[in-house]
Design an enzyme around this catalytic site. Structure first.
Site, PDB file in Angstrom:
ATOM      1  CG  ASP A  13      -1.727   1.195   1.428  1.00  0.00           C
ATOM      2  OD1 ASP A  13      -2.406   1.593   0.456  1.00  0.00           O
ATOM      3  OD2 ASP A  13      -1.701   1.780   2.523  1.00  0.00           O
ATOM      4  CG  LEU A  14       1.185   3.725  -2.858  1.00  0.00           C
ATOM      5  CD1 LEU A  14       0.785   4.615  -4.032  1.00  0.00           C
ATOM      6  CD2 LEU A  14       2.630   3.298  -2.961  1.00  0.00           C
ATOM      7  CG  ASP A  15      -2.114   7.343   0.839  1.00  0.00           C
ATOM      8  OD1 ASP A  15      -1.094   7.783   0.270  1.00  0.00           O
ATOM      9  OD2 ASP A  15      -3.272   7.571   0.436  1.00  0.00           O
TER      10      ASP A  15
END
Length: 176
Positions: A11-13
């Site tokens: 995932d990024l955030d």
């Protein structure tokens, strides 16, 4: 040597960086002359400190990476990956709103890698719960991605290869 995943998905955030790209920062982003990534207002935008080392470690182990994010700020997320020089670590990027199930189904179609040979790092429990149902080894991130979490995640993956798959929500070495 322990068995390694054939794909590590992030995932990024709040996994690679400490903010939501669609609400906490203001795209477009740029790199200043001193190499700092900044948003439109000039606010510094940073990765979690150990993220580059985590991705280098996976690369050195021969494990390709992929990004899977539900953000609506697709352009901004891709711009940050480019400015932080992370594109080289991600063979695929699934960045768009919707269910993480869709992201993983597309990753599986593109790579041909079985879900059971993937590991996923995310900060949101709902994503961990959903994706673990596919048979992916899922690791819940609490304070950003770091080397310790990577090591524990790879250990969890190796154990899952010899027994029933489970997410780190059930028996998490990351939670107090």
């Amino acid at each position: 040597m322990a068995r390694l995943p054939k794909l590590a998905v992030f995932d990024l955030d709040y996994t690679l960086w400490p903010f939501w790209v669609d609400t906490h920062v203001d795209p477009p982003f740029h790199k200043s002359s001193d190499g700092t990534v900044r948003d439109r207002r000039g606010q510094d935008v940073r990765l979690y400190p150990e993220v580059p080392e985590v991705l280098k470690r996976l690369q050195s182990l021969g494990v390709p990476g992929a990004a899977a994010s539900r953000t609506s700020e697709i352009e901004g997320a891709n711009q940050l990956l480019e400015l932080f020089d992370l594109f080289r670590y991600f063979v695929h990027r699934e960045i768009y709103p919707g269910s993480k199930i869709t992201h993983f189904e597309r990753l599986q179609q593109k790579t041909g890698i079985p879900f059971s040979q993937m590991i996923f790092f995310d900060d949101e429990r709902r994503n961990i719960v959903d994706v673990s149902k596919l048979g992916v080894t899922c690791i819940h991130i609490q304070n950003g991605m770091n080397l310790q979490t990577l090591s524990q995640g790879l250990e969890t993956f190796a154990k899952a290869q010899t027994g029933p798959l489970r997410s780190s929500l059930e028996e998490s070495p990351f939670e107090a």
